[in-house]
Design a protein around this motif. Structure first.
Motif, mmCIF file in Angstrom:
data_model
loop_
_atom_site.group_PDB
_atom_site.id
_atom_site.type_symbol
_atom_site.label_atom_id
_atom_site.label_comp_id
_atom_site.label_asym_id
_atom_site.label_seq_id
_atom_site.Cartn_x
_atom_site.Cartn_y
_atom_site.Cartn_z
ATOM 1 N N ARG A 274 7.591 -24.697 -12.680
ATOM 2 C CA ARG A 274 8.961 -24.540 -12.203
ATOM 3 C C ARG A 274 8.976 -24.859 -10.709
ATOM 4 O O ARG A 274 8.213 -24.289 -9.936
ATOM 5 N N THR B 23 11.451 -24.842 -7.467
ATOM 6 C CA THR B 23 12.720 -24.337 -6.939
ATOM 7 C C THR B 23 12.896 -24.808 -5.515
ATOM 8 O O THR B 23 12.011 -24.602 -4.675
ATOM 9 N N GLY C 114 18.613 -23.507 -3.863
ATOM 10 C CA GLY C 114 18.539 -22.700 -5.068
ATOM 11 C C GLY C 114 18.396 -23.472 -6.365
ATOM 12 O O GLY C 114 18.259 -22.866 -7.423
ATOM 13 N N ARG C 115 18.430 -24.801 -6.329
ATOM 14 C CA ARG C 115 18.287 -25.573 -7.562
ATOM 15 C C ARG C 115 16.858 -25.471 -8.098
ATOM 16 O O ARG C 115 15.900 -25.440 -7.334
ATOM 17 N N SER C 116 16.736 -25.450 -9.423
ATOM 18 C CA SER C 116 15.439 -25.224 -10.042
ATOM 19 C C SER C 116 15.299 -26.096 -11.284
ATOM 20 O O SER C 116 16.233 -26.226 -12.071
ATOM 21 N N LEU D 65 17.135 -31.932 -7.737
ATOM 22 C CA LEU D 65 16.820 -30.787 -6.886
ATOM 23 C C LEU D 65 17.530 -30.851 -5.533
ATOM 24 O O LEU D 65 17.497 -29.896 -4.770
ATOM 25 N N ILE E 89 15.906 -24.059 -17.190
ATOM 26 C CA ILE E 89 16.409 -23.427 -15.990
ATOM 27 C C ILE E 89 16.830 -22.000 -16.290
ATOM 28 O O ILE E 89 17.250 -21.687 -17.387
ATOM 29 N N ALA F 282 23.841 -18.973 -8.602
ATOM 30 C CA ALA F 282 22.544 -18.393 -8.885
ATOM 31 C C ALA F 282 22.615 -16.884 -8.974
ATOM 32 O O ALA F 282 23.240 -16.228 -8.154
ATOM 33 N N VAL G 7 14.076 -15.254 -5.070
ATOM 34 C CA VAL G 7 14.054 -16.542 -4.396
ATOM 35 C C VAL G 7 15.278 -16.673 -3.521
ATOM 36 O O VAL G 7 16.403 -16.556 -3.976
ATOM 37 N N HIS H 258 18.252 -18.329 -1.320
ATOM 38 C CA HIS H 258 19.044 -19.533 -1.479
ATOM 39 C C HIS H 258 19.750 -19.914 -0.185
ATOM 40 O O HIS H 258 20.492 -20.873 -0.154
#
Length: 304
Positions: A97, A99, A104-106, A133, A167, A217, A222, A224
């Motif tokens: 994964r 990120t 914040g895109r994963s 991403l 995701i 999100a 995580v 952002h």
């Protein structure tokens, strides 16, 4: 960025299959699961190994047209429009994964290649993955990379290495059609964000799971916020503070090093670092200074 011919020499030598290797995807495109032997690139040794607990933050870059259609390090065919990645030491193929800590895109990407070999980079993603991403135009991003599991091997000839993106469930899907498609330029030409050459169905909404927008999100560990993460250059980490102090003194000519502590699984580690920095260029410059005074194990890390 790595040279295509040299990368293939590394791949062939480590597999013991020099005679069978070719730059043409027609020779072999099935792909195999492999860990690989230690290898050297640009004077640096890399030690591939099983790393089921791999969870790292750092700088990601991307690669595309120069390698499109060529064999990856495990014998698959690289597709710049697929959702794949290159890593210097993880087994292949595995799912990770990735990120983007800046937005914040994963995505979940299939690691099936070796690289990047530019110091300070922890993963090279495909051009399409960089676009989804959100750092295709910028070129680099602060990312978190987490190992998930071994990836399935292709059932037959791997004409495309697209992996399905898994995701964390967002509120709604991004409209893939609204993103500029990735164009695969001729060999040696610079990648460009134009739809003229894109005919693959690999980037339709049927093939991609939703991509999380920063505002959608859910709460997580995580960050952002673009300002919530920072670049540092870390020269080393030690369980004994005395060792950290010695390294700090030895590398003092590189700049204002500090020692900070962190709890890792109940053990206290003392990190020798320079930073924070606001840009990759500034972190790269600090990395070069540390390397110049003997900090051979120094690396760029990202803190939240």
């Amino acid at each position: 960025m790595r040279g295509a011919a040299h990368k293939l020499v590394i791949m062939c030598a480590s597999a013991g299959l020099v005679a069978a290797c070719s730059t043409s995807p027609e020779t072999s495109s099935v792909g195999t699961y492999k860990v690989g032997q230690p290898y050297q690139e640009a004077g640096v040794w890399y030690y591939p190994q099983e790393q089921p607990d791999y969870d790292a933050t750092g700088v990601a870059s991307w690669y595309g047209s120069d390698f499109h259609g060529k064999l990856t390090a495990n014998g698959e065919v690289f597709d710049a429009r697929g959702l794949t990645a290159a890593h210097p030491t993880l087994p292949m193929p595995v799912n990770v994964r990735v990120t983007n800590l800046e937005n914040g895109r994963s995505l979940i990407l299939r690691v099936n290649d070796r690289g990047p070999f530019a110091r300070g980079r922890i993963i090279d993603v495909s051009a399409r993955a960089a676009q989804l991403l959100g750092f295709y135009e910028k070129g680099t991003a602060r990312v978190r990379v987490t190992y998930l599991a071994r990836a399935d091997l292709p059932a037959g000839r791997a004409e495309s290495t697209t992996a399905i993106a898994a995701i964390t469930v967002p509120t709604k899907a991004v409209q893939v059609a609204s993103l500029d498609p990735v164009s695969v330029a001729p060999q040696g030409a610079a990648p460009r964000a134009s739809g003229a050459d894109v005919t693959s169905a690999a980037t339709t909404t049927a093939d991609l799971a939703p991509v999380m927008r920063p505002s959608e999100a859910p709460d997580s560990s995580v960050g952002h916020d673009r300002d919530a993460t920072h670049y540092y250059v870390q020269a080393g980490a030690f369980s004994q503070r005395e060792n950290a102090e010695r390294l700090k003194d030895r590398l003092s000519d590189a700049g204002d090093l500090t020692i900070s502590s962190i709890d890792r699984n109940g053990a206290l580690l003392y990190r020798v670092r320079i930073g924070p920095f606001d840009s990759v260029d500034a972190a790269d410059a600090a990395l070069a200074r540390l390397s110049g005074v003997g900090g051979r194990d120094a690396k760029i890390v990202v803190d939240q």
